[in-house]
Design an enzyme around this catalytic site. Structure first.
Site, PDB file in Angstrom:
ATOM      1  N   SER A 178       0.820  -1.210   0.000  1.00 22.03           N
ATOM      2  CA  SER A 178       0.000   0.000   0.000  1.00 22.03           C
ATOM      3  C   SER A 178       0.851   1.256   0.000  1.00 22.03           C
ATOM      4  CB  SER A 178      -0.996   0.015   1.158  1.00 22.03           C
ATOM      5  OG  SER A 178      -0.433  -0.488   2.315  1.00 22.03           O
TER       6      SER A 178
ATOM      7  N   GLU B 189      -7.304  -1.680  -6.809  1.00 24.31           N
ATOM      8  CA  GLU B 189      -6.498  -0.727  -7.579  1.00 24.31           C
ATOM      9  C   GLU B 189      -5.447  -1.513  -8.361  1.00 24.31           C
ATOM     10  OE1 GLU B 189      -6.567   3.437  -5.044  1.00 24.31           O
ATOM     11  OE2 GLU B 189      -5.105   1.947  -4.424  1.00 24.31           O
TER      12      GLU B 189
HETATM   13  P1  NAI Z   1       0.148  -9.294   7.968  1.00 23.90           P
HETATM   14  O1  NAI Z   1       1.243  -9.020   8.922  1.00 23.90           O
HETATM   15  O2  NAI Z   1      -1.220  -9.584   8.479  1.00 23.90           O
HETATM   16  O3  NAI Z   1       0.571 -10.517   7.017  1.00 23.90           O
HETATM   17  C1  NAI Z   1       1.813 -10.656   6.420  1.00 23.90           C
HETATM   18  C2  NAI Z   1       2.132 -12.150   6.343  1.00 23.90           C
HETATM   19  O4  NAI Z   1       3.261 -12.341   5.489  1.00 23.90           O
HETATM   20  C3  NAI Z   1       2.482 -12.763   7.698  1.00 23.90           C
HETATM   21  O5  NAI Z   1       1.676 -13.890   7.919  1.00 23.90           O
HETATM   22  C4  NAI Z   1       3.956 -13.131   7.553  1.00 23.90           C
HETATM   23  O6  NAI Z   1       4.319 -14.301   8.257  1.00 23.90           O
HETATM   24  C5  NAI Z   1       4.077 -13.340   6.055  1.00 23.90           C
HETATM   25  N1  NAI Z   1       5.430 -13.184   5.532  1.00 23.90           N
HETATM   26  C6  NAI Z   1       6.340 -12.242   5.851  1.00 23.90           C
HETATM   27  N2  NAI Z   1       7.458 -12.412   5.119  1.00 23.90           N
HETATM   28  C7  NAI Z   1       7.237 -13.477   4.314  1.00 23.90           C
HETATM   29  C8  NAI Z   1       8.009 -14.143   3.321  1.00 23.90           C
HETATM   30  N3  NAI Z   1       9.240 -13.744   3.005  1.00 23.90           N
HETATM   31  N4  NAI Z   1       7.454 -15.196   2.680  1.00 23.90           N
HETATM   32  C9  NAI Z   1       6.216 -15.613   2.995  1.00 23.90           C
HETATM   33  N5  NAI Z   1       5.444 -15.016   3.914  1.00 23.90           N
HETATM   34  C10 NAI Z   1       5.944 -13.964   4.567  1.00 23.90           C
HETATM   35  O7  NAI Z   1       0.125  -8.033   6.976  1.00 23.90           O
HETATM   36  P2  NAI Z   1      -1.075  -7.508   6.035  1.00 23.90           P
HETATM   37  O8  NAI Z   1      -1.824  -6.449   6.751  1.00 23.90           O
HETATM   38  O9  NAI Z   1      -1.792  -8.667   5.480  1.00 23.90           O
HETATM   39  O10 NAI Z   1      -0.250  -6.751   4.888  1.00 23.90           O
HETATM   40  C11 NAI Z   1       0.424  -7.446   3.854  1.00 23.90           C
HETATM   41  C12 NAI Z   1       0.696  -6.493   2.703  1.00 23.90           C
HETATM   42  O11 NAI Z   1      -0.535  -5.943   2.240  1.00 23.90           O
HETATM   43  C13 NAI Z   1       1.596  -5.296   3.034  1.00 23.90           C
HETATM   44  O12 NAI Z   1       2.392  -5.021   1.917  1.00 23.90           O
HETATM   45  C14 NAI Z   1       0.593  -4.167   3.257  1.00 23.90           C
HETATM   46  O13 NAI Z   1       1.129  -2.907   2.971  1.00 23.90           O
HETATM   47  C15 NAI Z   1      -0.470  -4.524   2.244  1.00 23.90           C
HETATM   48  N6  NAI Z   1      -1.808  -3.989   2.515  1.00 23.90           N
HETATM   49  C16 NAI Z   1      -2.323  -3.993   3.786  1.00 23.90           C
HETATM   50  C17 NAI Z   1      -3.601  -3.486   4.024  1.00 23.90           C
HETATM   51  C18 NAI Z   1      -4.182  -3.503   5.392  1.00 23.90           C
HETATM   52  O14 NAI Z   1      -5.240  -2.879   5.602  1.00 23.90           O
HETATM   53  N7  NAI Z   1      -3.582  -4.195   6.369  1.00 23.90           N
HETATM   54  C19 NAI Z   1      -4.421  -2.934   2.935  1.00 23.90           C
HETATM   55  C20 NAI Z   1      -3.820  -3.062   1.625  1.00 23.90           C
HETATM   56  C21 NAI Z   1      -2.549  -3.540   1.458  1.00 23.90           C
END
Ligand code: NAI
Length: 297
Positions: free
Chosen positions: A132, A165
């Protein structure tokens, strides 16, 4: 369901890397749409949590779709969950038509992942990031398949929010862009297109709005309740700006504002002392039981 699509690049198998809040939602909507999904995360327990949350959310969707038929509800949930294969090994996910990355919001970690995917995936695989706040072009700086790379930015909660998006990277091909738009539609989203610009469309506009709401509350111009009621009843928004910030998480809010300030220099994104204080105190919103408002557990 790709029976009506004219694209040669029909996407049938999708890999989602990162099974957290966003990744589990993306895996769910893809499975619901009848695609085969690989979901990759670092540890088995993280994948188990993702599966549990997907199962619960599928139940909710199924109950809405098939109100009076327990058999149909069960079949829907079973079909969609069986489509999702989980693994802690990235190599189990490389045979895909599309890979959507939803891991931690850190540039170097994302770059490393995309460089690996670029080497391991077949030539036709499209690679996309759900970032994001990081520049899509920077994330893909090290990959060779630059024409098959872009952003797919979903909104939380993914199964509920209707927008996607689609972010055009500098060298994205028309074919890749069209395939991403079609895929978004096929998983039930309305797609808009944006250049690789800070905050894309939605966060770039939500940022100043939520920041200004926070500053009004900080100054004591109005109570938090009145600010939220004002925007719900006066502007027709489903949630007020302060409720929304608590829902998104004040840490996420602060992070996004900081990035937008760094990248645009626009003073509207300047740090807000009240936001910094709440985050420092661990008052992050609904997820910690307190943010701008207090929540019952
Ligand atoms: P989260 O922390 O809930 O999930 C991230 C997951 O990725 C975790 O389960 C982690 O163990 C895993 N992970 C980390 N490094 C890894 C790797 N090298 N290989 C495999 N898995 C790995 O985070 P969330 O909120 O789901 O965000 C994820 C992405 O989505 C970020 O880039 C964030 O900016 C984006 N995003 C988040 C939004 C939100 O409202 N939280 C909205 C839109 C986009």
């Amino acid at each position: 369901n790709f029976s009506n699509t004219t694209s040669l690049n029909a996407i049938k198998t999708v890999t989602v890397v990162g099974g957290g809040l966003m990744g589990s939602g993306i895996a769910q909507v893809a499975a619901q749409a009848g695609l085969n999904v690989n979901l990759i995360d670092l540890k088995p327990e993280l994948l188990e949590n993702a599966q549990k949350s997907i199962q619960n959310n599928l139940q909710r969707v199924a109950r809405k779709l098939h109100k009076d038929s327990p058999a149909q509800i069960e079949a829907f949930v079973k079909d969609a969950s069986q489509r999702i294969k989980v693994s802690t090994n990235l190599e189990d996910g490389v045979q895909a038509d599309l890979v959507v990355e939803a891991i931690v919001e850190k540039l170097d970690v994302k770059q490393e992942l995309f460089n690996k995917l670029d080497q391991l995936c077949p030539e036709h695989t499209i690679l996309a990031s759900n970032t994001s706040s990081i520049s899509i072009n920077e994330i893909g700086a090290g990959i060779k398949r630059k024409s098959k790379f872009g952003g797919l930015h979903f909104f939380n909660p993914v199964p509920v929010m209707r927008l996607l998006e689609v972010i055009k990277s500098e060298q994205i091909s028309e074919e890749t862009y069209q395939a991403m738009m079609e895929w978004g539609k096929s998983v039930g989203k309305t797609c808009i297109t944006c250049k690789d610009t800070p905050g894309f469309v939605v966060n770039r506009l939500l940022g100043p709005y939520s920041a200004e709401a926070m500053r009004m509350y900080e100054r004591g111009d109005a109570t938090k309740e009145d600010i939220d009621i004002g925007m719900k009843l006066g502007a027709g928004y489903p949630m007020g700006p302060l409720e929304l910030s608590d829902y998104t998480g004040l840490d996420t809010n602060k992070f996004v504002l900081n990035v937008l300030y760094e990248k645009t220099g626009n003073p509207v994104f300047k740090p807000i002392p009240l936001l910094d204080k709440l985050v420092a105190e661990g008052k992050l919103g609904i997820k910690t039981g307190e943010g701008i408002y207090k929540y019952k557990k």
